[in-house]
Structures are given as C-alpha cells and as structure tokens.
Motif scaffolding. Sequence first.
Motif, mmCIF file in Angstrom:
data_model
loop_
_atom_site.group_PDB
_atom_site.id
_atom_site.type_symbol
_atom_site.label_atom_id
_atom_site.label_comp_id
_atom_site.label_asym_id
_atom_site.label_seq_id
_atom_site.Cartn_x
_atom_site.Cartn_y
_atom_site.Cartn_z
ATOM 1 N N ARG A 5 -4.274 5.989 15.989
ATOM 2 C CA ARG A 5 -5.078 5.761 14.799
ATOM 3 C C ARG A 5 -4.164 5.374 13.632
ATOM 4 N NH1 ARG A 5 -8.086 5.996 18.442
ATOM 5 N NH2 ARG A 5 -9.998 7.206 18.664
ATOM 6 N N TRP A 6 -4.751 4.634 12.682
ATOM 7 C CA TRP A 6 -4.016 4.165 11.516
ATOM 8 C C TRP A 6 -4.704 4.592 10.224
ATOM 9 C CZ3 TRP A 6 -4.164 1.504 16.063
ATOM 10 C CH2 TRP A 6 -2.944 1.019 16.546
ATOM 11 N N VAL A 7 -3.917 4.772 9.165
ATOM 12 C CA VAL A 7 -4.445 5.051 7.834
ATOM 13 C C VAL A 7 -4.900 3.705 7.269
ATOM 14 C CG1 VAL A 7 -3.907 5.855 5.511
ATOM 15 C CG2 VAL A 7 -2.951 7.047 7.485
ATOM 16 N N ALA A 8 -6.185 3.610 6.973
ATOM 17 C CA ALA A 8 -6.797 2.339 6.596
ATOM 18 C C ALA A 8 -6.122 1.684 5.392
ATOM 19 C CB ALA A 8 -8.288 2.534 6.329
ATOM 20 N N CYS A 9 -5.875 2.434 4.327
ATOM 21 C CA CYS A 9 -5.335 1.824 3.110
ATOM 22 C C CYS A 9 -3.938 1.247 3.321
ATOM 23 C CB CYS A 9 -5.344 2.822 1.956
ATOM 24 S SG CYS A 9 -4.321 4.283 2.239
ATOM 25 N N VAL A 10 -3.162 1.824 4.223
ATOM 26 C CA VAL A 10 -1.816 1.323 4.503
ATOM 27 C C VAL A 10 -1.903 -0.040 5.187
ATOM 28 C CG1 VAL A 10 0.293 1.716 5.840
ATOM 29 C CG2 VAL A 10 -0.775 3.621 4.610
ATOM 30 N N ILE A 11 -2.730 -0.127 6.238
ATOM 31 C CA ILE A 11 -2.856 -1.387 6.977
ATOM 32 C C ILE A 11 -3.530 -2.453 6.125
ATOM 33 C CG2 ILE A 11 -3.843 -2.483 9.034
ATOM 34 C CD1 ILE A 11 -1.413 -0.460 9.428
ATOM 35 N N GLU A 12 -4.558 -2.082 5.380
ATOM 36 C CA GLU A 12 -5.228 -3.055 4.507
ATOM 37 C C GLU A 12 -4.258 -3.641 3.493
ATOM 38 O OE1 GLU A 12 -9.710 -1.126 4.685
ATOM 39 O OE2 GLU A 12 -8.360 -0.555 3.064
ATOM 40 N N GLY A 13 -3.434 -2.794 2.895
ATOM 41 C CA GLY A 13 -2.453 -3.274 1.927
ATOM 42 C C GLY A 13 -1.457 -4.228 2.551
ATOM 43 N N LEU A 14 -0.912 -3.860 3.698
ATOM 44 C CA LEU A 14 0.067 -4.717 4.368
ATOM 45 C C LEU A 14 -0.564 -6.014 4.861
ATOM 46 C CD1 LEU A 14 2.012 -1.986 6.370
ATOM 47 C CD2 LEU A 14 2.798 -3.247 4.343
ATOM 48 N N ALA A 15 -1.789 -5.925 5.408
ATOM 49 C CA ALA A 15 -2.469 -7.120 5.912
ATOM 50 C C ALA A 15 -2.794 -8.093 4.777
ATOM 51 C CB ALA A 15 -3.737 -6.733 6.664
ATOM 52 N N ASP A 16 -3.000 -7.562 3.560
ATOM 53 C CA ASP A 16 -3.285 -8.404 2.400
ATOM 54 C C ASP A 16 -2.008 -8.882 1.710
ATOM 55 O OD1 ASP A 16 -5.989 -8.153 2.797
ATOM 56 O OD2 ASP A 16 -6.250 -6.565 1.300
ATOM 57 N N GLY A 17 -0.846 -8.526 2.275
ATOM 58 C CA GLY A 17 0.426 -8.942 1.695
ATOM 59 C C GLY A 17 0.832 -8.138 0.480
ATOM 60 N N LYS A 18 0.218 -6.975 0.305
ATOM 61 C CA LYS A 18 0.543 -6.113 -0.832
ATOM 62 C C LYS A 18 1.445 -4.977 -0.364
ATOM 63 C CE LYS A 18 -3.986 -7.044 -2.773
ATOM 64 N NZ LYS A 18 -5.314 -6.514 -2.977
#
Length: 186
Positions: free
Chosen positions: A126-139
């Motif tokens: 499982r992954w922490v959503a905010c971490v992956i969302e940030g990285l996937a958005d280039g942030k």
Amino acid sequence: MPERKTDRRDFKQRKKGFFSKTELAVWLGVSRNSVTAIAKRFGLREIESLFPEADVWRKILGVDPRCEEDRVLLRRPLQDSTWFARQTGIPPSTIRAKIREGTLEYPHGVQLSEESEAGGAPRSRRWVACVIEGLADGKTAPAFSPAVSVNALSAPVQDGVGEAAQASGLNVFAQIVHSSAEGAAQ
C-alpha cells in the motif's frame, strides 16, 4: 455490482485519534479479517478495541506527523497497486517487477503481509496517497517526520535506515522521510 458499505473516499474515523478494527481495515484497504494478522505483524497495540492512530502511523509507516495538516494527510486511506498504476501510468505487473529489482523510481510503499512461500511478490503493498500524488504531479511529496520510536523491526542503524526494514520492506516511508530530511538539511 453492489455498492460497498464503506466508501473509502469518504473515510472518517468515528473517534478522533483512534481506528476501530473496521476503520483500520478500510484505511489499510484490506478485509476486516486481515487486521488481526497485520496488527500482530507490526506490533500494533489495541486499547479498548481501538488502535491509536499515532501507533499505526509510527509502526506501519514509520512516521510521526508534525502538525494537524500532516495528520489530515495521513488519515486518508492507503492505496493499492491498481491505484498506484493509475496515478503513475506504470502497469501493476511492472510495479511488482521493479520493486523486486529495486528499480522503482517511486517509494516502494509498505508491505502489509509476508511474502508467499513460493517467493512471489505479495500483492498487499500500500502507498500513502499524498506522497504518490505529489510525485506523480512533479511536485515535492510531503515530508513527514521519521518516527521517534519505531518497533524493533525497523530500529535505526548508522545510516538511519533499519536493517530489517530494508530487508522486508517495512516502514519504507521512514526511509523516504529520512532521505527527504537529509536533502533539506543540505
């Protein structure tokens, strides 16, 4: 297909600061019957049939929130490889292969179960959503504070990462936080 009783997108704890067994199952994205084994694996303590969220975050993710904003981010349910694949565009089979090879350019997530006896990659990561969302958005992904007292499975060694955590994939978010903290300090 019938609608789930608990919609993970609208997840809220009934008692602030604590997960019931059912809430922990929803947060982890597993069946309620899996919670006991996961709690035992990570050494979670149950108090009056509730799991303190700080204990869950510390022992499963290896992090301590610094402020209320961190707590809000960590209360979002963890996400599985299908979600991770949608966010990153990497197929689930490729994610598993890259994790085995150690070449995944994203955090490896937290492994909730033991590897199978056949040696195949377990699918309960499982992954922490905010971490992956940030990285996937280039942030820059949120940097949570590493847990001060993590269970013995991920006790820090000289390089700041637990030997057992490296070997078994436990508390990988503590490793991310440690790396982020080192980068910020330089």
